[in-house]
Structure formats: structure tokens, C-alpha cells
Design an enzyme around this catalytic site. Structure first.
Site, PDB file in Angstrom:
ATOM      1  N   ARG A 183       7.878  -9.266  -4.681  1.00 43.23           N
ATOM      2  CA  ARG A 183       7.796 -10.721  -4.874  1.00 43.23           C
ATOM      3  C   ARG A 183       6.687 -11.066  -5.870  1.00 43.23           C
ATOM      4  O   ARG A 183       6.867 -11.845  -6.766  1.00 43.23           O
ATOM      5  CB  ARG A 183       7.489 -11.399  -3.533  1.00 43.23           C
ATOM      6  CG  ARG A 183       8.719 -11.764  -2.754  1.00 43.23           C
ATOM      7  CD  ARG A 183       8.316 -12.261  -1.411  1.00 43.23           C
ATOM      8  NE  ARG A 183       7.298 -11.364  -0.833  1.00 43.23           N
ATOM      9  CZ  ARG A 183       6.677 -11.546   0.311  1.00 43.23           C
ATOM     10  NH1 ARG A 183       6.936 -12.606   1.025  1.00 43.23           N
ATOM     11  NH2 ARG A 183       5.794 -10.683   0.769  1.00 43.23           N
ATOM     12  N   ARG A 243      12.250  -0.478   7.330  1.00 44.18           N
ATOM     13  CA  ARG A 243      12.768  -0.932   8.619  1.00 44.18           C
ATOM     14  C   ARG A 243      14.281  -0.934   8.564  1.00 44.18           C
ATOM     15  O   ARG A 243      14.872  -1.200   7.507  1.00 44.18           O
ATOM     16  CB  ARG A 243      12.323  -2.375   8.912  1.00 44.18           C
ATOM     17  CG  ARG A 243      10.944  -2.525   9.509  1.00 44.18           C
ATOM     18  CD  ARG A 243      10.872  -1.992  10.940  1.00 44.18           C
ATOM     19  NE  ARG A 243       9.545  -2.138  11.494  1.00 44.18           N
ATOM     20  CZ  ARG A 243       8.564  -1.234  11.412  1.00 44.18           C
ATOM     21  NH1 ARG A 243       8.764  -0.093  10.799  1.00 44.18           N
ATOM     22  NH2 ARG A 243       7.383  -1.453  11.978  1.00 44.18           N
ATOM     23  N   ILE A 274      12.248   3.980   4.281  1.00 43.26           N
ATOM     24  CA  ILE A 274      11.213   4.278   5.283  1.00 43.26           C
ATOM     25  C   ILE A 274      10.584   2.974   5.771  1.00 43.26           C
ATOM     26  O   ILE A 274       9.502   2.996   6.360  1.00 43.26           O
ATOM     27  CB  ILE A 274      10.104   5.206   4.719  1.00 43.26           C
ATOM     28  CG1 ILE A 274       9.512   4.633   3.422  1.00 43.26           C
ATOM     29  CG2 ILE A 274      10.615   6.616   4.540  1.00 43.26           C
ATOM     30  CD1 ILE A 274       8.228   5.304   2.986  1.00 43.26           C
ATOM     31  N   HIS A 284      12.580   7.801  12.754  1.00 40.98           N
ATOM     32  CA  HIS A 284      11.423   6.903  12.593  1.00 40.98           C
ATOM     33  C   HIS A 284      10.098   7.657  12.800  1.00 40.98           C
ATOM     34  O   HIS A 284       9.304   7.327  13.698  1.00 40.98           O
ATOM     35  CB  HIS A 284      11.531   5.715  13.567  1.00 40.98           C
ATOM     36  CG  HIS A 284      10.747   4.513  13.119  1.00 40.98           C
ATOM     37  ND1 HIS A 284      11.135   3.224  13.343  1.00 40.98           N
ATOM     38  CD2 HIS A 284       9.564   4.415  12.457  1.00 40.98           C
ATOM     39  CE1 HIS A 284      10.238   2.372  12.852  1.00 40.98           C
ATOM     40  NE2 HIS A 284       9.267   3.088  12.305  1.00 40.98           N
ATOM     41  N   ARG A 333       0.822  -1.219   0.000  1.00 44.34           N
ATOM     42  CA  ARG A 333       0.000   0.000   0.000  1.00 44.34           C
ATOM     43  C   ARG A 333       0.855   1.268   0.000  1.00 44.34           C
ATOM     44  O   ARG A 333       0.581   2.216  -0.739  1.00 44.34           O
ATOM     45  CB  ARG A 333      -0.920   0.004   1.229  1.00 44.34           C
ATOM     46  CG  ARG A 333      -2.050  -0.986   1.122  1.00 44.34           C
ATOM     47  CD  ARG A 333      -2.721  -1.157   2.476  1.00 44.34           C
ATOM     48  NE  ARG A 333      -1.881  -1.995   3.310  1.00 44.34           N
ATOM     49  CZ  ARG A 333      -2.279  -3.112   3.918  1.00 44.34           C
ATOM     50  NH1 ARG A 333      -3.519  -3.496   3.799  1.00 44.34           N
ATOM     51  NH2 ARG A 333      -1.464  -3.818   4.656  1.00 44.34           N
ATOM     52  N   ILE A 334       1.909   1.299   0.828  1.00 44.74           N
ATOM     53  CA  ILE A 334       2.712   2.526   0.913  1.00 44.74           C
ATOM     54  C   ILE A 334       3.524   2.709  -0.368  1.00 44.74           C
ATOM     55  O   ILE A 334       3.633   3.816  -0.903  1.00 44.74           O
ATOM     56  CB  ILE A 334       3.618   2.489   2.175  1.00 44.74           C
ATOM     57  CG1 ILE A 334       2.751   2.435   3.431  1.00 44.74           C
ATOM     58  CG2 ILE A 334       4.534   3.716   2.213  1.00 44.74           C
ATOM     59  CD1 ILE A 334       3.506   2.140   4.712  1.00 44.74           C
ATOM     60  N   GLU A 377      18.091   0.676  15.809  1.00 42.15           N
ATOM     61  CA  GLU A 377      17.620   1.969  16.309  1.00 42.15           C
ATOM     62  C   GLU A 377      17.061   1.820  17.729  1.00 42.15           C
ATOM     63  O   GLU A 377      16.616   0.723  18.088  1.00 42.15           O
ATOM     64  CB  GLU A 377      16.547   2.554  15.361  1.00 42.15           C
ATOM     65  CG  GLU A 377      15.263   1.750  15.287  1.00 42.15           C
ATOM     66  CD  GLU A 377      14.284   2.308  14.253  1.00 42.15           C
ATOM     67  OE1 GLU A 377      14.681   2.555  13.099  1.00 42.15           O
ATOM     68  OE2 GLU A 377      13.113   2.474  14.619  1.00 42.15           O
TER      69      GLU A 377
END
Ligand code: DGY
Length: 323
Positions: free
Chosen positions: A180, A241, A239, A288, A158-159, A270
């Protein structure tokens, strides 16, 4: 004695969401937002049937065995790499995340990082604040164009699609992606995005945005070999991980100008940041915050709360990620 389920809210959240939860549950919370160790989390989870977590609390076999009353873990995050999904499923513990509510906000931020890195905004701002700006110069902080360039997206959920739409429709970019599974033709057309192999993505992208989930398979999916395939003028944005990028290899590539710039919102280990990244100028670093608008974070907290409420009052979580 109250029959209401006991839950734990593991991090400080919006008071209005806490209040909603108190209408349904016996709530223990973390008002000072203390950084509990896994051991402390386990202790506080004793006797609790549910917990609201952020992506920072690891839910694994050891915790599940130590907290046998636990039935649901509601993450206030779309990513859930803090869950051992198989262990949760085996223990009969439901895990939920917060999809959709953060998509557009996070895509906005991905694009902001891309623009900031490609146009050298952080680097030039530091220069100005340091009092070093004494005149205009034709080549001062000359960066890379974003409009009309090739936008690469690795991970097209979605992002990723939100970033593709911004690039294609807003900035006239050619959009290529690797995932994928290929998107259906209608979604590809809407995003004006073309599927390519991962190597082609790395070779062709002027700006590459990473939006894939972190799994053992995506660990260091961008390392020295992949960075070597990228254009020396390319921008890399993460953005997704920390751990998806080998931060040490990236810092070296940036220092040696093997790629032009990077924008990073997430880091391996982090909140620690690889010290080499702190000393290279051509990287924009943010803590983050891609989903951090008040409205979106409130929607995320409410969805996590709705998952707990739905699970205990109707026997159904809204957005489960466990089978
Ligand atoms: C998410 O929702 O996964 C964001 O990274 C916030 O943790």
C-alpha cells in the site's frame, strides 16, 4: 487473599514462560492444549484480567461483552487478524502482538518454501519414497531457477524485507514489490527492491511471495483473475494467512499448470486444507510453521508474557496493536 491479577494462558506454552507468568499472576492454563470453543474460552476467561492467546482465539464483541473484566489480550503471533481491533479499542481492551522476534526465522522459511516449490523438492521426495526412482533422466523433476530470477513480494513489512534481502543479496534476484505504501528510498536500496503496481508484480514475478496481513481488504487478493496474470512458470508462496489466497482457484491453476508450483504454510479455514490442494502434486504444504524454531517460538512466548507483565506492573504493554 492474593491481589495478583488473574490471567489465562489459552494454549499450552513453554513451561519456563508459564513459570515466569506465575511469578506475577494467578495463572490458569491449558496444559493439555485442548481446543476450546469460543464458549469454553469465554467461560474460562471469567474473572480474568488478561489472556495469552495464539492467532486461533477470536477476540470479538461477543467475547468482550461476556468478559467485562478483561483488560489485555497478548497474542503469541505477529498477525492479529483474530482481534476485532475496533471492538477491543471500544471496550478499552489492549491487544498486543509479537513483532520483530520472528522476522528472520519466518523469512528463512518463506525462502525455503520458495526453493522447495520451484525446485520440486516435495514432489520428487514423494516419488523417491514411493520406490519409483529407477534411473537418472535429463528432464526428471526439472523445475525453475531461483538465482537470477525475478522475486515478487506482495506486502513489504519486516518479513517481506527479510525475504527481499535474501533474494537480492543471496540469490542475485531482481526484487520487485507491491505494498500500500512505498518503502523509503534507503530501505528500498538496502533491499534492492523496486515498487511496481500489483498487476505488474503478478505479470513480472518468476516467484511471488505473499507476506501481507489478512484483513477484509486482502481476502482472496489472489484469486483466479490474479493467477491468470502470472507466468505459467511462476511459483506462488503464501506464508501470510489463509484467506489471502482463494485456495480452490489456486488448486485449479496448479492442476491446469497455469502456474508451475506453490508453497503454502497457511490455509483458508486451517487446520483444514482444501481437499483439491491435497491431490495436486506441484504444491508444497506445511502446517503453519514458518516461525517454528524453538528459539523463535520461545522469544514469541516471552514477548507475549512481557506484554502482560509490562501492562500490569508498569501500566505499559511493549508492543500494542490497539490504539
Ligand atoms: C504469526 O506470528 O502471525 C504466525 O503466523 C504464527 O501464528
Amino acid at each position: 487473599m492474593s491481589q495478583r491479577p488473574a490471567i489465562l494462558v489459552a494454549r499450552a506454552i513453554f513451561p519456563e514462560v508459564l513459570e515466569r507468568l506465575r511469578q506475577h499472576f494467578e495463572v490458569s492454563d491449558n496444559p493439555n492444549d485442548d481446543d476450546w470453543s469460543p464458549q469454553e474460552l469465554c467461560e474460562r476467561l471469567q474473572g480474568k484480567a488478561g489472556v495469552l492467546t495464539t492467532g486461533a482465539q477470536r477476540i470479538d464483541t461477543a467475547l468482550l461483552q461476556a468478559c467485562p473484566q478483561l483488560r489485555i489480550v497478548a497474542n503469541m503471533a505477529v498477525g492479529y487478524n483474530n482481534f476485532d481491533v475496533a471492538a477491543m479499542a471500544a471496550a478499552g481492551v489492549v491487544g498486543t502482538n509479537t513483532p520483530d522476534v520472528l522476522t528472520e526465522t519466518t523469512a528463512d522459511f518463506g525462502f525455503a518454501l520458495l526453493l522447495a516449490a520451484a525446485r520440486r523438492m516435495a514432489e520428487s521426495e514423494h516419488f523417491l519414497r514411493a520406490g519409483r526412482w529407477d534411473r537418472w533422466a535429463y528432464d526428471m523433476f526439472a523445475g525453475q531457477d531461483v538465482h537470477g530470477s525475478t522475486l515478487g513480494i506482495l506486502g513489504m513489512g519486516r518479513i517481506g524485507q527479510g525475504i527481499a534481502r535474501r533474494g537480492a543479496h543471496g540469490f542475485g534476484m531482481r526484487v520487485i514489490y507491491h505494498n500500500r505504501s512505498r518503502l523509503d528510498a534507503a530501505t528500498e536500496a538496502e533491499c534492492r527492491a523496486t515498487w511496481v503496481s500489483k498487476d505488474d508484480l503478478l505479470r513480472q514475478a518468476d516467484h511471488l511471495v505473499l507476506v501481507l496481513p489478512y484483513t477484509p481488504q486482502s481476502h482472496h487478493v489472489i484469486g483466479a483473475a490474479e493467477l491468470a496474470l502470472m507466468k505459467p512458470t511462476a511459483t506462488l508462496v503464501n506464508i501470510a494467512r489463509g484467506g489471502i489466497v482463494d485456495d480452490a482457484a489456486l488448486a485449479q491453476a496448479l492442476r491446469e499448470r497455469r502456474i508451475a508450483a506453490a508453497g503454502l504454510d497457511v490455509f483458508e479455514g486451517e487446520p483444514r486444507v482444501h481437499p483439491d490442494l491435497l491431490t495436486v502434486p506441484n504444491v508444497v504444504l506445511t502446517p503453519h510453521i514458518a516461525s517454528a524454531t524453538r528459539a523463535t517460538r520461545l522469544a514469541m512466548a516471552n514477548l507475549a508474557a512481557d506484554n502482560l507483565i509490562g501492562f500490569f506492573t508498569q501500566g505499559r504493554a511493549l508492543t500494542p496493536v490497539t490504539p
